[in-house]
Scaffold this motif. Structure first.
Motif, short mmCIF file in Angstrom:
data_model
loop_
_atom_site.label_atom_id
_atom_site.label_comp_id
_atom_site.label_asym_id
_atom_site.label_seq_id
_atom_site.Cartn_x
_atom_site.Cartn_y
_atom_site.Cartn_z
N ARG A 1 11.60 15.33 -18.79
CA ARG A 1 11.86 14.79 -19.18
C ARG A 1 11.73 13.72 -19.34
O ARG A 1 13.01 12.82 -19.86
N LYS A 2 10.70 13.72 -19.54
CA LYS A 2 9.66 12.53 -20.19
C LYS A 2 11.15 11.74 -21.40
O LYS A 2 10.93 10.52 -21.20
N GLN A 3 11.31 12.55 -22.56
CA GLN A 3 11.72 12.00 -23.55
C GLN A 3 13.31 11.40 -23.53
O GLN A 3 13.50 10.44 -23.53
N GLU A 4 13.60 12.15 -22.08
CA GLU A 4 14.83 11.29 -21.96
C GLU A 4 15.14 10.10 -20.81
O GLU A 4 15.35 8.84 -21.16
N VAL B 1 3.98 10.41 -15.20
CA VAL B 1 3.48 10.73 -13.65
C VAL B 1 2.92 11.34 -13.55
O VAL B 1 2.40 12.65 -13.97
N GLY B 2 2.14 11.17 -12.19
CA GLY B 2 1.01 11.45 -11.74
C GLY B 2 0.89 11.79 -10.10
O GLY B 2 1.89 10.99 -9.63
N TYR B 3 0.01 12.50 -9.48
CA TYR B 3 0.52 12.69 -8.05
C TYR B 3 -0.94 11.79 -7.61
O TYR B 3 -1.81 12.47 -8.16
N LEU B 4 -0.50 11.03 -7.17
CA LEU B 4 -1.86 10.30 -6.40
C LEU B 4 -2.07 10.97 -4.70
O LEU B 4 -2.05 11.31 -4.01
N THR B 5 -3.76 10.87 -5.05
CA THR B 5 -4.10 11.75 -3.57
C THR B 5 -5.41 10.73 -3.14
O THR B 5 -6.41 10.98 -2.16
N PHE B 6 -5.13 9.71 -3.33
CA PHE B 6 -5.39 8.33 -2.16
C PHE B 6 -4.57 7.42 -2.10
O PHE B 6 -3.74 6.88 -2.13
N ASP B 7 -4.71 6.42 -0.89
CA ASP B 7 -3.54 5.46 -0.48
C ASP B 7 -3.88 4.24 -1.86
O ASP B 7 -5.01 4.10 -2.13
N SER B 8 -2.83 3.12 -1.91
CA SER B 8 -3.56 2.90 -3.70
C SER B 8 -2.41 1.44 -3.40
O SER B 8 -0.99 1.54 -2.93
N LEU C 1 1.03 -1.45 0.10
CA LEU C 1 -0.33 0.07 -0.38
C LEU C 1 0.84 1.21 -0.08
O LEU C 1 1.73 1.99 1.20
N PHE C 2 0.48 2.11 -1.11
CA PHE C 2 1.29 3.56 -1.10
C PHE C 2 0.14 4.10 -0.67
O PHE C 2 -0.62 4.18 -0.95
N PRO C 3 0.97 6.45 -0.01
CA PRO C 3 0.54 6.08 1.11
C PRO C 3 0.53 7.65 -0.70
O PRO C 3 0.55 7.74 -1.13
N GLU C 4 -1.64 8.42 -0.17
CA GLU C 4 -0.83 9.46 -0.47
C GLU C 4 -0.49 10.35 -0.32
O GLU C 4 0.65 10.60 0.41
N GLY C 5 -0.23 11.46 -2.32
CA GLY C 5 0.98 12.05 -1.87
C GLY C 5 2.33 11.40 -2.85
O GLY C 5 3.17 11.82 -2.83
N THR C 6 2.18 10.06 -3.07
CA THR C 6 3.06 9.42 -3.59
C THR C 6 3.10 9.86 -5.08
O THR C 6 2.09 9.94 -5.83
N LEU C 7 3.83 9.74 -5.62
CA LEU C 7 4.02 10.63 -7.13
C LEU C 7 4.65 9.19 -7.56
O LEU C 7 5.18 8.20 -7.76
N ILE C 8 3.82 8.48 -9.00
CA ILE C 8 3.80 7.42 -9.72
C ILE C 8 3.72 7.57 -11.04
O ILE C 8 3.59 8.41 -11.75
N LEU C 9 5.18 6.46 -11.35
CA LEU C 9 5.76 6.64 -12.83
C LEU C 9 4.93 5.71 -14.12
O LEU C 9 5.68 4.00 -12.87
N THR C 10 4.67 5.19 -14.68
CA THR C 10 4.65 4.71 -15.56
C THR C 10 6.39 3.46 -16.33
O THR C 10 7.29 4.19 -17.06
N ILE C 11 6.37 2.12 -15.81
CA ILE C 11 7.82 1.82 -16.04
C ILE C 11 7.74 0.85 -17.75
O ILE C 11 8.68 0.10 -17.65
N ALA C 12 6.40 0.63 -17.44
CA ALA C 12 6.46 -0.63 -18.91
C ALA C 12 4.95 -0.43 -20.23
O ALA C 12 4.48 0.79 -19.37
N ALA C 13 5.81 -1.05 -20.76
CA ALA C 13 4.67 -0.41 -22.58
C ALA C 13 4.63 1.47 -22.34
O ALA C 13 5.72 1.51 -23.20
N THR C 14 3.73 2.27 -21.63
CA THR C 14 3.95 3.38 -21.67
C THR C 14 4.73 3.79 -20.91
O THR C 14 4.77 3.43 -19.15
N VAL C 15 5.88 4.56 -20.94
CA VAL C 15 7.43 4.75 -20.24
C VAL C 15 6.94 6.39 -19.75
O VAL C 15 6.75 7.45 -21.24
#
Length: 389
Positions: free
Chosen positions: A310-313, A275-282, A258-272
């Motif tokens: 820096r997404k393209q990098e 990034v978004g800011y988490l507004t709830f525990d997930s 369980l990751f807490p609210e306020g964590t940044l979530i980054l996609t690392i597979a398929a769509t790379v």
């Protein structure tokens, strides 16, 4: 087909008023983004070219691939794979265009044939039959929908301008900062003298999601009370993650984290790189990474903007395999700039302000698009009648 129609309306087959324009000799490759005139091909998009072959209105239908319909008025051309039609008599072009636009999904599903590249069956269009109001009412209905289209178009232009402004502002603020006069060379190029360059692992904790059980809908793991994110839940433009795909139960949580609210979530597979800011525990799978910055060094929203810039990098850093993907060995040493917290806060404020304007315009766009859909359903069926003056 019911014979019931609104008072004063009558059933009309399109073939009774349809006229075809001569086939164009222009190939779709004739488009040129530097051109002055609209150029229509088998696409929902309108291209540009230097050809100006037509000056009177036409309804243009895609004949290959998937259904698309456009209303062209003056100073335009179209490619050889477009069917140009004109409607005369007691049916006006603008109204028929709206009928075809409203039924475009049906046309795409039933009016295109073939196992490879599908092609339009013109007879399908010709035999379409609709209840049609008198000509003055047609023109009034078409005028109302055109007005709504103008609001949609103008709102989209405003969004595009704000997106350009955001991109330019990010480039300025995340490389030159605010009010700096002294700069230095760094691993990331020229940056303000007071800034530092640090790796992600020095300023944050990075953790991959731990739940990778398949299939996703296994009832032994799902339908619980713990929000479970998928890659598609991470926003492309909005800053915050506000929705999720499914939910885990207690058993699912045992194989996840369980990751807490306020964590940044980054996609690392398929769509790379989204990034978004988490507004709830997930919870989330191992195709996502959670990033929690050391708040004494880096603010979360500032880091979000840095990563988006820096997404393209990040995409280039992704290893080339069956699908692009990142891992912690790549992300932990990934370097970012670190201004003072006060400057981070100021940069955040400017960029969030622009993003809020974009969000406001996007909300207006969505509402207007919904209004148009409702108006088309009501006005083109006679459910709601327009007032003729």
């Amino acid at each position: 087909m019911s014979s019931l129609v609104p008072d004063g309306w009558s059933w009309h087959k399109l073939k009774d008023s349809l006229n075809s324009r001569p086939k164009s000799k222009l190939l779709s490759g004739e488009s040129d983004p530097r051109g002055y005139y609209d150029f229509y091909v088998c696409s929902k998009k309108i291209l540009k070219s230097f050809h100006n072959e037509h000056s009177s209105p036409s309804i243009l239908l895609s004949t290959g691939g998937e259904a698309a319909v456009h209303l062209a008025n003056e100073h335009y051309s179209f490619s050889t794979d477009v069917w140009a039609t004109v409607f005369k008599g007691q049916v006006c072009n603008d109204y028929v265009f709206r009928l075809l636009e409203k039924n475009i999904k049906t046309i795409n599903y039933l009016g295109f044939q073939g196992s490879g590249i599908r092609h339009l069956d013109k007879y399908f269009i010709e035999k379409l039959e609709f209840p049609i109001p008198p000509l003055p009412e047609q023109k009034k209905i078409a005028s109302i929908l055109t007005s709504v289209d103008e609001v949609i178009e103008n709102t989209q232009k405003q969004i595009d301008k704000l997106q350009d402004l955001k991109k330019a502002t990010m480039n300025e603020l995340l490389t030159k900062g605010i009010g700096h006069t002294e700069f230095k060379d760094s691993e990331l190029g020229r940056i303000p003298k007071s800034w530092e360059v640090k790796s992600l692992s020095e300023i944050s904790e990075l953790s991959r999601g731990k739940f990778s059980h398949r299939p996703r809908n296994d009832p032994a793991f799902y339908d619980g009370r713990y929000p479970f994110l998928q890659t598609g839940d991470i926003p492309i433009d909005n800053l915050e993650i506000t929705s999720f795909s499914q939910s885990l139960n207690e058993k699912g949580l045992q194989v996840s984290r369980l990751f807490p609210e306020g964590t940044l979530i980054l996609t690392i597979a398929a769509t790379v790189g989204e990034v978004g800011y988490l507004t709830f525990d997930s919870c989330f799978p191992d195709s996502l990474v959670g990033i929690s910055t050391n708040q004494a060094l880096v603010r979360q929203y500032f880091m979000l903007f840095c990563l988006r810039y820096r997404k393209q990098e990040l995409i280039l850093e992704a290893s080339e395999s069956a699908q692009k993907n990142l891992n912690l060995d790549i992300l932990n040493p990934f370097q970012v700039v670190v201004p003072t917290l006060d400057e981070q806060r100021a940069i955040e404020s400017i960029l969030v302000s622009i993003q809020n304007q974009i969000d406001e315009k996007n909300n207006k766009l969505s509402q207007t698009q919904f209004l148009k859909k409702s108006l088309m359903q009501d006005l083109l069926t006679g459910k709601v009648r327009v007032t003729m003056t």
